[in-house]
Design an enzyme around this catalytic site. Structure first.
Site, PDB file in Angstrom:
ATOM      1  N   GLY A   1       9.490   1.520  15.249  1.00  0.00           N
ATOM      2  CA  GLY A   1       8.896   1.487  13.902  1.00  0.00           C
ATOM      3  C   GLY A   1       9.965   1.610  12.834  1.00  0.00           C
TER       4      GLY A   1
ATOM      5  N   GLU B   1       9.278   3.259   7.643  1.00  0.00           N
ATOM      6  CA  GLU B   1       9.503   4.471   6.871  1.00  0.00           C
ATOM      7  C   GLU B   1      10.915   5.038   6.954  1.00  0.00           C
ATOM      8  OE1 GLU B   1       5.658   5.268   8.414  1.00  0.00           O
ATOM      9  OE2 GLU B   1       5.169   6.458   6.665  1.00  0.00           O
TER      10      GLU B   1
ATOM     11  N   GLY C   1       0.829  -1.196   0.000  1.00  0.00           N
ATOM     12  CA  GLY C   1       0.000   0.000   0.000  1.00  0.00           C
ATOM     13  C   GLY C   1       0.868   1.252   0.000  1.00  0.00           C
TER      14      GLY C   1
END
Lengths: 330, 699
Positions: B657, B660, B231
């Site tokens: 995380g 990104e 996505g």
């Protein structure tokens, strides 16, 4: 997409007869280009005549030292053929520089020569294109034309021919064996593709329904010293923004024979006769190669976004010929 | 008691299903009586539909319906007018979906879509971003809720007074997410309830949007997204495909499958806005920054404001007494831009990190050292200490691993035959945030455990990571744990986006597992003899009450490129990134995320460009044959490393995380390497050979 019928002919004569009788039929070979264009609505045949089972898949070494390549020989098989690798490295390299491994496993020799332009406007039925729909105009002429022609274009069409294989074949003086409704005929590769002129929708000199059955390479011992240089925007799976197929035969330092063809510059594979003329009979030097390229490109008319193709084509001409010359000397 | 599952390399749980083709994606579920929808895009940029003639399409065998604004079921107007599809005759951008054909076969639907005749009244349009566009304005805030402009000190005075100054404008084109699996949905209405199998990055937000548009209670909508083929942000909220499929299914009263084509992914699903960024840096003779200014110009659509936070990266990255950032926006007749991997940080870092490289040259200091000298002790924006900041550690370890120490900064000094060789570096950071989530954990009488959470695995390995986290939290071997995700019937959790997935979801999973263990202490033998014991928790309060402070992951990107002196062709010899991203749950999938991000950054630097034709108002290279993305052959060696980072102020799993951070900074490292190799600084991406062609006297 438009519903279509499917037919598998028993032999070449039947295939040609079916096409002659069916005005909206198309030959299906590897399908790597046609099927995409059918999904996009760019081509809308109502009958597919599948020629892949016809006995046209042999590579045959000819008694005179030449080679006959069946029209349905897959690009991967041709690139790997020992005679091609030995006698015509320019051809093997052009094939291996094209598309991806998966596509080369499907794409055929004949189909490759007849593939359609990759001009983005041709491929989009929402945009004007004289090639797709005569009379609608050429959106590329004043649009995004970085990838398009610098030579021999017309106001009606600035498309380029996308094939790498055809560029190598142009340099090798290949002969295309075709079967027309009237029977077999030989067409020099140089006479196969047309300039866009007033009729960009006509891409080849073949009559409708004609089937390519083979490509014949004349014996050319000098071609053992040959190569293909393709420039593209990424390292794999991209069409050329410039390419050169070159055969160089030196007698000492003097150019005895040379064959040069360019890709990505015109509506057809571009045999660089003027450059060859400049080179032939003269002692080779990079400066001579540059002058030869300049002679060939003298009549080029770059579009708004593709002026870089001139220095690029010049650079790869010099570089490729110089490398071949160095290889010959060593 | 940890069983050591977290931190151990493990292949994806569903890997075998995926490679053998048995994993089901949105339009692959077998459904009785299913029909096929095909979306029809508008053929004008701005205007009104004056007439729709569906008769030729309806005359085709197998065609069931043609939906358009004149006959489609009504939707409630939601916050995003881009989803208010087939409700009005207005056309806001070329490619906007204005009709849907439904047929009993995919082929018939596609052919009929071609036959739908639509007449338009078209007006003039504006689709090209320009620094002097008369429509430029200052938005009230930028995404998601940052101040539009910031200023501290006196930039103008600080800049004017500095001995070393750098002023450059960087441009990036439109980038398109184009995930492998397109936006695709199978929609079914049963007894007033809507079931969609949909390709998205979060079932819960899609469920909420559908409930709102169709005026249903949330429980009447179920969204299943078990496997999702990528996505990159574009599936972060409901998009056109799911709305069109649901509308069509309601109209024909049969299940409908609808998948967008590759071409339809270039626009209507969102894209990264083009940017025009001016960066000015001033420093003293030692390279210490005294003034920083970053001015960003981007575009949005006429139907929804999307203000990408391009200059926000600059607010917290390097310290200086005088600082200013601004964002200006212009509404164009284009599809609304949307999230694409590291929205804001990715384009912003390209500009700032490039400017740092240019400053390093101007001041004569090594670009690694320049960044170390300008490291921030506290967040320059908030004035608070960081939860952890290991930028310098990443730069040092990266320099060591890469072999940076012997670098001769002279441009065009290294050659390898006809190749010019150069190296470049960039810093990188990305916020480490978390959202509220709920999860449940169940103990079964057979000794097994089931953990349920509406997380989404978009190919990242999230399912596997949560399974590892759950095993450790339960203190049992992972084989005894089953994990279920990707379904709005499961305890609600947020979108897979913003690099928040693992942080947010593992928080809830650990909470549920710990709550279950507490419950089980009351159970004789510590396990249910028959039946099940379940605990469900939500982290809403904990996440809300977490004190605000600057929390970031950091990285350092190193690249070595070679450039053909004759043709200008660029190839990447090697790319190396070192990251500080908290705890790494699964080294296998973490590495994949990081090198995937880095590869996407190379792609941004060298290949990707949405080429707009202003006459037609859309991108002409709308397929993957003409919109080039980096392939394996373009980068010969790529490595991701991470430092051992313990940060106790994040979340129970201690993760920051990693989705990104890998893309942030990469493009600056590559373009700086190209500049080092050639002496040519390309400030408008991508760096393609036509921008480097004049390197050789041959050309």
């Amino acid at each position: 997409m438009r519903p279509f019928r499917y037919h598998r002919p028993a032999d070449v004569a039947e295939a040609v007869a079916v096409l002659a009788a069916e005005p909206e039929a198309a030959y299906l070979a590897g399908g790597t280009n046609l099927v995409d264009l059918m999904k996009l609505g760019v081509q809308r045949p109502d009958l597919l005549v599948d020629v892949t089972r016809l006995p046209l898949d042999a590579v045959e070494e000819l008694p005179d030292g030449g080679l006959r390549i069946g029209a349905t020989v897959r690009n991967s098989d041709l690139a790997a053929h020992p005679a091609v690798r030995r006698d015509y490295p320019v051809l093997a390299r052009a094939l291996l520089d094209a598309a991806s491994g998966q596509l080369r496993n499907l794409a055929t020799t004949g189909g490759n020569l007849l593939q359609r332009t990759r001009c983005v406007y041709f491929q989009d039925t929402g945009k004007a294109c004289n090639k797709r729909e005569p009379g609608t105009g050429c959106a590329a002429r004043h649009g995004q034309n970085r990838d398009l022609a610098v030579l021999d274009w017309s106001d009606l069409c600035v498309a380029t021919h996308p094939s790498d294989l055809a560029v190598a074949l142009a340099a090798l003086d290949a002969v295309v064996e075709v079967h027309e409704p009237d029977g077999p005929r030989d067409v020099p590769l140089a006479a196969l593709h047309r300039s866009p002129g007033e009729h960009p929708e006509r891409e080849t000199t073949l009559e409708r329904g004609t089937l390519i059955t083979a490509v014949r390479l004349p014996a050319l011992p000098a071609a053992r010293h040959s190569t293909y240089r393709k420039v593209r925007d990424r390292a794999s799976f991209a069409f050329a923004v410039g390419s050169v197929a070159a055969v160089l035969d030196l007698d000492g330092d003097v150019v005895r024979d040379v064959r040069l063809a360019y890709g990505a510059v015109a509506h057809r594979p571009w045999r660089a006769y003027r450059a060859e003329e400049e080179l032939r009979g003269r002692p080779f030097s990079p400066e001579l190669a540059a002058r030869a390229a300049d002679a060939e490109l003298a009549e080029a008319r770059p579009l708004r976004h593709n002026g870089f193709k001139l220095p690029l084509t010049r650079a790869i001409t010099v570089r490729t010929l110089t490398e071949l010359a160095e290889g010959a000397r060593s | 008691m940890s069983t050591g599952a977290v931190g151990r390399a493990h292949p994806r749980l569903e890997g075998r299903e995926k490679v053998t083709g048995t994993a089901r994606y949105a339009v692959e579920y077998p459904v009785d009586g299913v029909t096929y929808g095909w979306a029809v895009p508008a053929a004008v940029v701005r205007g009104r539909i004056t007439r729709v003639d569906a008769a030729p399409a309806l005359a085709l065998p197998g065609v069931l319906a043609v939906l358009h604004h004149g006959n489609a079921p009504r939707l409630a107007p939601g916050p995003d007018r881009g989803l208010w599809l087939l409700q009005e005759p207005a056309v806001h951008y070329r490619g906007q979906f204005v009709a849907v054909v439904v047929a009993t076969s995919l082929e018939a639907a596609r052919e009929a879509a071609r036959l739908v005749r639509i007449d338009y009244d078209a007006g003039p349009h504006s689709t090209v971003l320009a620094a002097d566009h008369p429509g430029l304005y200052r938005p009230d805030q930028v995404n998601p809720s940052y101040p539009t402009d910031t200023a501290e000190g006196d930039f103008d005075a600080g800049y004017a007074a500095a001995p070393v100054r750098m002023d450059a404008t960087y441009r990036t084109p439109a980038y398109h997410n184009s995930p492998m699996e397109p936006h695709a949905t199978t929609a079914q209405w049963r007894d007033g309830r809507l079931l969609v199998h949909d390709s998205n990055q979060g079932a819960a937000p899609v469920q909420a949007t559908l409930a709102e548009l169709f005026e249903l209670p949330r429980e009447a909508v179920r969204v299943v997204a078990e496997h999702v083929g990528g996505g990159f942000g574009s599936k972060g909220y409901a998009k056109a495909a799911v709305v069109l499929a649901a509308l069509a299914a309601r109209q024909v009263d049969r299940p409908v499958r609808l998948a967008l084509t590759r071409q339809q992914l270039f626009g209507p699903i969102g894209y990264r806005t083009p940017t025009i960024q001016r960066v000015r840096l001033a420093a003293d003779a030692d390279g210490r920054l005294t003034a920083i200014c970053h001015d960003s110009i981007t575009q949005t659509s006429t139907i929804r404001e999307f203000a990408e936070q391009v200059a926000v990266y600059t607010r917290s990255m390097y310290a200086a007494p005088h600082r200013r950032t601004t964002h200006r926006l212009v509404r164009l007749d284009v599809p609304t831009p949307f999230w694409m991997r590291a929205p804001g940080e990715c384009p912003g870092a390209y500009a700032l990190e490039s400017a740092m490289d240019e400053l390093a040259t101007a001041v004569g200091i090594d670009p690694v050292e320049l960044r170390i000298r300008n490291d921030a002790a506290v967040d320059p924006d908030l004035g608070q200490p960081f939860s952890s900041r290991n930028l310098v550690a990443c730069l040092r370890e990266g320099a060591e691993r890469f072999g940076w120490a012997d670098r001769d900064p002279t441009p065009r000094a290294r050659r390898d035959g006809r190749w010019l060789v150069g190296t470049g570096v960039a810093g990188s950071s990305y916020p480490a945030r978390a959202r509220a989530a709920a999860a449940s954990a169940t103990a079964r009488s057979d000794g097994g455990f089931l953990v349920r959470i509406d997380a989404t695995d978009i190919g990242t390995g999230a399912r596997t990571a949560l399974w590892q986290v759950a095993a450790d939290a339960l203190g049992v071997p992972p084989e005894r744990v089953e994990i279920r995700i990707g379904d709005s019937d499961l305890p609600p959790a947020g979108v897979a986006g913003g690099s928040m997935g693992t942080a947010s979801w593992s928080w809830a999973v650990i909470g549920a597992c710990e709550a279950l263990r507490v419950k089980l202490r009351q159970v004789p033998g510590g396990a249910p003899a028959d039946g099940e014991v379940t605990a469900e928790v939500s982290t809403a309060d904990e996440v809300r009450d977490q004190p605000e402070r600057p929390r970031y992951a950091y990285g350092a990107q190193f690249a070595e490129v070679r450039v053909d002196v004759d043709t200008g062709e660029v190839r990447v010899n090697r790319m190396l990134g070192v990251f500080a991203a908290g705890r790494v749950v699964n080294p296998t999938t973490a590495r994949s995320q990081l090198i995937g991000g880095m590869t996407m950054g190379i792609s941004m630097a060298l290949h990707e460009e949405g080429v707009l034709d202003e006459r037609y108002g859309d991108w002409v290279n709308h397929d993957l044959a003409t919109y080039h993305i980096t392939g394996c052959a373009d980068v010969e060696r790529i490595e991701a490393h991470w430092i051992d980072e313990q940060d106790g102020d994040l979340n129970p799993a201690g993760v920051k995380g990693i989705g990104e951070i890998g893309i942030v900074g990469t493009a600056a490292a590559i373009t700086s390497a190209v500049c080092h190799a050639t002496g040519v600084r390309v400030r408008d991406l991508p760096v393609r050979l036509d921008k480097l062609i004049a390197l050789s006297p041959l050309a």
